[in-house]
Scaffold this motif. Structure first.
Motif, PDB file in Angstrom:
ATOM      1  N   ILE A  22      85.905  48.404  24.510  1.00 57.07           N
ATOM      2  CA  ILE A  22      85.091  46.887  24.663  1.00 57.07           C
ATOM      3  C   ILE A  22      83.860  47.143  23.526  1.00 57.07           C
ATOM      4  O   ILE A  22      82.904  48.009  23.945  1.00 57.07           O
ATOM      5  CB  ILE A  22      84.804  46.759  26.089  1.00 57.07           C
ATOM      6  N   ARG A  23      83.652  46.240  22.722  1.00 57.54           N
ATOM      7  CA  ARG A  23      82.595  46.115  21.525  1.00 57.54           C
ATOM      8  C   ARG A  23      81.590  45.419  22.186  1.00 57.54           C
ATOM      9  O   ARG A  23      82.204  44.157  22.437  1.00 57.54           O
ATOM     10  CB  ARG A  23      82.917  45.483  20.312  1.00 57.54           C
ATOM     11  N   VAL A  24      80.386  45.730  22.421  1.00 61.37           N
ATOM     12  CA  VAL A  24      79.308  45.000  23.021  1.00 61.37           C
ATOM     13  C   VAL A  24      77.997  44.635  22.225  1.00 61.37           C
ATOM     14  O   VAL A  24      77.547  45.767  21.615  1.00 61.37           O
ATOM     15  CB  VAL A  24      78.930  45.477  24.327  1.00 61.37           C
ATOM     16  N   GLN A  25      77.618  43.595  21.998  1.00 65.33           N
ATOM     17  CA  GLN A  25      76.306  43.144  21.391  1.00 65.33           C
ATOM     18  C   GLN A  25      75.371  42.892  22.422  1.00 65.33           C
ATOM     19  O   GLN A  25      75.712  42.136  23.215  1.00 65.33           O
ATOM     20  CB  GLN A  25      76.464  42.179  20.281  1.00 65.33           C
ATOM     21  N   VAL A  26      74.251  43.659  22.487  1.00 66.07           N
ATOM     22  CA  VAL A  26      73.323  43.449  23.546  1.00 66.07           C
ATOM     23  C   VAL A  26      72.179  42.597  23.232  1.00 66.07           C
ATOM     24  O   VAL A  26      71.643  42.668  22.010  1.00 66.07           O
ATOM     25  CB  VAL A  26      72.615  44.633  24.209  1.00 66.07           C
ATOM     26  N   GLU A  27      71.681  41.710  23.668  1.00 64.48           N
ATOM     27  CA  GLU A  27      70.434  40.590  23.508  1.00 64.48           C
ATOM     28  C   GLU A  27      69.445  40.457  24.531  1.00 64.48           C
ATOM     29  O   GLU A  27      70.010  40.643  25.643  1.00 64.48           O
ATOM     30  CB  GLU A  27      70.900  39.220  23.097  1.00 64.48           C
ATOM     31  N   ASN A  28      68.217  40.635  24.259  1.00 64.91           N
ATOM     32  CA  ASN A  28      67.055  40.837  25.423  1.00 64.91           C
ATOM     33  C   ASN A  28      66.808  39.136  25.664  1.00 64.91           C
ATOM     34  O   ASN A  28      66.324  38.692  24.655  1.00 64.91           O
ATOM     35  CB  ASN A  28      65.916  41.433  24.921  1.00 64.91           C
ATOM     36  N   GLY A  29      66.935  38.380  26.829  1.00 59.90           N
ATOM     37  CA  GLY A  29      66.813  37.263  27.114  1.00 59.90           C
ATOM     38  C   GLY A  29      65.865  37.122  27.730  1.00 59.90           C
ATOM     39  O   GLY A  29      65.412  35.838  28.430  1.00 59.90           O
TER      40      GLY A  29
ATOM     41  N   GLY B 275      61.076  38.174  27.920  1.00 61.04           N
ATOM     42  CA  GLY B 275      59.911  38.654  27.244  1.00 61.04           C
ATOM     43  C   GLY B 275      59.495  40.110  27.624  1.00 61.04           C
ATOM     44  O   GLY B 275      58.700  40.487  26.933  1.00 61.04           O
ATOM     45  N   ALA B 276      60.550  40.829  28.291  1.00 60.90           N
ATOM     46  CA  ALA B 276      59.972  42.304  28.505  1.00 60.90           C
ATOM     47  C   ALA B 276      60.469  43.100  27.198  1.00 60.90           C
ATOM     48  O   ALA B 276      61.605  43.081  27.105  1.00 60.90           O
ATOM     49  CB  ALA B 276      60.757  42.348  29.723  1.00 60.90           C
ATOM     50  N   ALA B 277      59.386  43.630  26.960  1.00 56.99           N
ATOM     51  CA  ALA B 277      59.654  44.574  25.819  1.00 56.99           C
ATOM     52  C   ALA B 277      60.488  45.869  26.085  1.00 56.99           C
ATOM     53  O   ALA B 277      60.374  46.382  27.075  1.00 56.99           O
ATOM     54  CB  ALA B 277      58.058  44.943  25.330  1.00 56.99           C
ATOM     55  N   GLY B 278      61.576  46.323  25.325  1.00 56.17           N
ATOM     56  CA  GLY B 278      62.303  47.274  25.550  1.00 56.17           C
ATOM     57  C   GLY B 278      63.564  47.184  26.280  1.00 56.17           C
ATOM     58  O   GLY B 278      64.396  48.055  26.676  1.00 56.17           O
ATOM     59  N   LEU B 279      63.836  45.836  27.113  1.00 53.03           N
ATOM     60  CA  LEU B 279      64.843  45.584  27.990  1.00 53.03           C
ATOM     61  C   LEU B 279      66.161  45.690  27.100  1.00 53.03           C
ATOM     62  O   LEU B 279      66.987  46.280  27.654  1.00 53.03           O
ATOM     63  CB  LEU B 279      64.641  44.487  28.660  1.00 53.03           C
ATOM     64  N   GLY B 280      66.162  45.223  26.089  1.00 52.08           N
ATOM     65  CA  GLY B 280      67.372  45.281  25.319  1.00 52.08           C
ATOM     66  C   GLY B 280      68.002  46.675  24.983  1.00 52.08           C
ATOM     67  O   GLY B 280      69.256  46.933  25.044  1.00 52.08           O
ATOM     68  N   ARG B 281      67.082  47.505  24.698  1.00 52.58           N
ATOM     69  CA  ARG B 281      67.100  48.929  24.380  1.00 52.58           C
ATOM     70  C   ARG B 281      67.608  49.596  25.712  1.00 52.58           C
ATOM     71  O   ARG B 281      68.610  50.502  25.667  1.00 52.58           O
ATOM     72  CB  ARG B 281      66.265  49.708  23.723  1.00 52.58           C
ATOM     73  N   ARG B 282      67.061  49.331  26.709  1.00 52.35           N
ATOM     74  CA  ARG B 282      67.574  49.919  28.034  1.00 52.35           C
ATOM     75  C   ARG B 282      68.870  49.534  28.418  1.00 52.35           C
ATOM     76  O   ARG B 282      69.649  50.628  28.833  1.00 52.35           O
ATOM     77  CB  ARG B 282      66.599  49.736  29.189  1.00 52.35           C
TER      78      ARG B 282
ATOM     79  N   ARG C  47      64.344  33.193  25.671  1.00 57.13           N
ATOM     80  CA  ARG C  47      63.692  34.473  26.265  1.00 57.13           C
ATOM     81  C   ARG C  47      63.118  34.135  27.789  1.00 57.13           C
ATOM     82  O   ARG C  47      62.416  34.901  28.173  1.00 57.13           O
ATOM     83  CB  ARG C  47      62.519  34.668  25.602  1.00 57.13           C
ATOM     84  N   ASP C  48      63.870  33.213  28.259  1.00 51.91           N
ATOM     85  CA  ASP C  48      63.595  32.917  29.836  1.00 51.91           C
ATOM     86  C   ASP C  48      64.808  33.095  30.617  1.00 51.91           C
ATOM     87  O   ASP C  48      64.951  32.245  31.470  1.00 51.91           O
ATOM     88  CB  ASP C  48      62.860  31.470  30.081  1.00 51.91           C
ATOM     89  N   VAL C  49      65.689  33.783  30.333  1.00 48.23           N
ATOM     90  CA  VAL C  49      67.002  34.094  30.960  1.00 48.23           C
ATOM     91  C   VAL C  49      66.668  34.855  32.374  1.00 48.23           C
ATOM     92  O   VAL C  49      66.121  35.782  32.320  1.00 48.23           O
ATOM     93  CB  VAL C  49      67.984  34.846  30.063  1.00 48.23           C
ATOM     94  N   GLU C  50      67.097  34.289  33.455  1.00 47.98           N
ATOM     95  CA  GLU C  50      66.739  34.627  34.535  1.00 47.98           C
ATOM     96  C   GLU C  50      67.973  35.633  34.957  1.00 47.98           C
ATOM     97  O   GLU C  50      67.839  36.604  35.589  1.00 47.98           O
ATOM     98  CB  GLU C  50      66.635  33.676  35.749  1.00 47.98           C
ATOM     99  N   ARG C  51      69.169  35.140  34.766  1.00 47.86           N
ATOM    100  CA  ARG C  51      70.571  35.910  35.420  1.00 47.86           C
ATOM    101  C   ARG C  51      71.302  36.443  34.080  1.00 47.86           C
ATOM    102  O   ARG C  51      71.545  35.541  33.108  1.00 47.86           O
ATOM    103  CB  ARG C  51      71.460  34.761  36.060  1.00 47.86           C
TER     104      ARG C  51
ATOM    105  N   VAL D  91      76.186  40.528  25.625  1.00 42.79           N
ATOM    106  CA  VAL D  91      75.368  40.589  27.131  1.00 42.79           C
ATOM    107  C   VAL D  91      73.897  40.157  26.855  1.00 42.79           C
ATOM    108  O   VAL D  91      73.178  40.713  25.879  1.00 42.79           O
ATOM    109  CB  VAL D  91      75.475  42.089  27.538  1.00 42.79           C
ATOM    110  N   ILE D  92      73.669  39.098  27.438  1.00 43.38           N
ATOM    111  CA  ILE D  92      72.296  38.528  27.244  1.00 43.38           C
ATOM    112  C   ILE D  92      71.507  38.778  28.492  1.00 43.38           C
ATOM    113  O   ILE D  92      71.787  38.338  29.668  1.00 43.38           O
ATOM    114  CB  ILE D  92      72.302  36.871  27.129  1.00 43.38           C
TER     115      ILE D  92
END
Length: 491
Positions: free
Chosen positions: A379-386, A388-395, A417-421, A458-459
């Protein structure tokens, strides 16, 4: 009493094929479940009311008279030693002669009744009433009957080789119980016989049962034709599903797996619909079902209450299913034909677990990986940080990669940048991959995006806490082929 609500109609078959699954409609967010403490509180109050007010026996009074009785334990000697818990021999018989001509034609139930057991299962209810273990015994199993009297001719027979389902034709419930006890050394406490009519009533009275399949199921003999996806089956269609033997080359073994999947789904339906929390509804459902079954004389109101209280504590993970391990297919026996020869060592381990009231597969540790339909490595996955928390995408990217997913290792910021879920966006052609990814992200929302392609997205939202361990494994492929109810239910 109001009629239980009907479940949604089956979803229409998708039009575009794919290498994994057919695309379906965009799934909605899963409904919010009531907290477990709430359900436990209601359950406890229900049991207290039943016990203290004497309502338990009152609401079920008269049900004993509705049950047709048999005496499968008459004059039985040299029986296995009793273990802990309760063992019920559940047999499915033909009984098509009780069904009207129109329904017989509709569900292709023509032909002469076989007067044999179509399905044979040992259902073990643990002593603490927290677990149900179901072992399917193939009807074509090689068996040797004990000495007995033929119920049709009255002739005395020495013990002889048969297919297991033929024991019923020769000696009815009594010879069936004696033969099963001889083969398994498990003492049977109760006998319950269900025919086509009682099966259809059971499914209808709970409002239908939802099953899911990742491929089309077709059987020209029974008329079964289900597209890949989810379906809510009512009585007659459910009967087609559990009877079909010509869906693939595995014949009866494949059919038994579907029967186990269906039983897991039925447990889920019964325990999640409120039936078991309402004494009057429980009585009416029980009356509808038991009016067309046969049981031993000891299976009465007390046992029904025991089962009802036990099932109130059940969840899909409380049930486990397996088929007795087979050593040889096509074991030829003179005057009997082709049979299935049990694996002596592995089957003994299964039956020993029943005798000792132990789980068939052992307990799942809290940190155990959840099984998913597609290997994370595929399963190939692209992660996006939705957020304003810095570094969440990397985690999130690092955690998914550590679990085995093929991430891009280059997370980016999402347009919003205001994604809750947390969201798992996917092309409908890769819906099985999406379910596997969503399992690793508890509470995430599945969002179908046509034309997105093979890379899932993944957002990450503000609700992200951790990635759950997942692994690909076809349920029932372990050494003893045990599968839990939560591993076969629709997700």
């Amino acid at each position: 009493m109001p009629t239980p609500p009907r479940s949604p109609r089956p979803r229409p078959a998708p039009q575009r094929p794919s290498r994994q699954s057919r695309p379906g409609a965009r799934p909605s967010a899963p409904p919010r479940r009531k907290p477990r403490w709430f359900l436990r509180t209601v359950t406890t109050l229900s049991v207290v009311v039943l016990a203290c007010a004497g309502i338990g026996h009152a609401v079920l009074s008269g049900l004993d008279e509705d049950i047709a009785r048999v005496d499968p334990f008459r004059d039985m000697k040299n029986r296995p030693e009793a273990g802990h818990g309760m063992n019920i021999l559940l047999v499915g018989t033909d009984g098509r002669e009780k069904i009207g001509k129109e329904e017989q034609e509709k569900y292709r139930l023509g032909g002469t009744p076989c007067h044999c057991t179509d399905t044979i299962m040992i259902v073990h209810i643990s002593e603490d009433r927290d677990r149900a273990s179901v072992v399917s015994l193939p009807r074509d199993s090689y068996a040797e009957t004990p000495p007995h009297t033929d119920r049709l001719s009255g002739r005395q027979h020495e013990g002889h080789p048969v297919k297991l389902n033929a024991a019923y034709a020769e000696g009815g419930p009594q010879l069936t119980v004696r033969t099963v006890e001889k083969m398994t050394r498990v003492k049977i406490d109760h006998y319950l016989e269900v025919d086509f009519t009682s099966f259809m009533k059971t499914v209808d009275v709970v409002g239908g049962v939802e099953i899911c399949t990742d491929r089309r199921l077709r059987d020209s003999r029974t008329g079964l034709d289900l597209a890949a996806g989810r379906h809510t089956l009512e009585g007659g269609e459910a009967l087609r599903y559990v009877r079909a033997r010509h869906v693939d080359g595995a014949s009866d073994l494949s059919r038994m797996k579907r029967q186990q999947h269906f039983m897991a789904a039925l447990v889920e339906r019964a325990t999640s619909s409120g039936i078991l929390l309402n004494p009057m509804k429980f009585r009416d459902v029980t009356r509808a079902v038991l009016g067309s079954v046969r049981a031993d004389k000891g299976f009465g109101t007390g046992e029904l209450l025991d089962l009802g209280r036990a099932m109130r504590n059940f969840s899909p993970s409380s049930s486990e299913f397996t088929t007795v391990p087979i050593a040889k297919m096509g074991h030829l026996v003179k005057d009997v034909g082709s049979t299935l020869k049990w694996d002596a060592e592995k089957s003994e381990r299964v039956f020993d677990a029943l005798r000792r009231d132990q789980p068939l597969s052992g307990h799942r540790s809290p940190g155990a990986a959840q099984r998913v339909p597609v290997d994370p490595r595929q399963i190939r996955v692209q992660v996006e940080n939705g957020t304003g928390a810095a570094g969440l995408g990397r985690r999130v990217d690092a955690a998914l990669a550590a679990t085995g997913f093929d991430t891009t290792r280059v997370p980016v910021n999402a347009a919003e940048r205001d994604v809750e879920r947390t969201v798992v966006a996917y092309d409908p052609r890769w819906d099985r991959s999406a379910k596997s990814l969503a399992a690793a992200l508890p509470g995430s929302e599945l969002r179908a995006v046509k034309g997105q392609g093979a890379v899932l997205k993944v957002i990450a939202g503000g609700d992200f806490e951790k990635v759950r361990k997942v692994r690909a494994e076809d349920p029932g492929q372990g050494e003893l082929g045990v599968v839990r109810g939560d591993e076969v239910s629709c997700s």
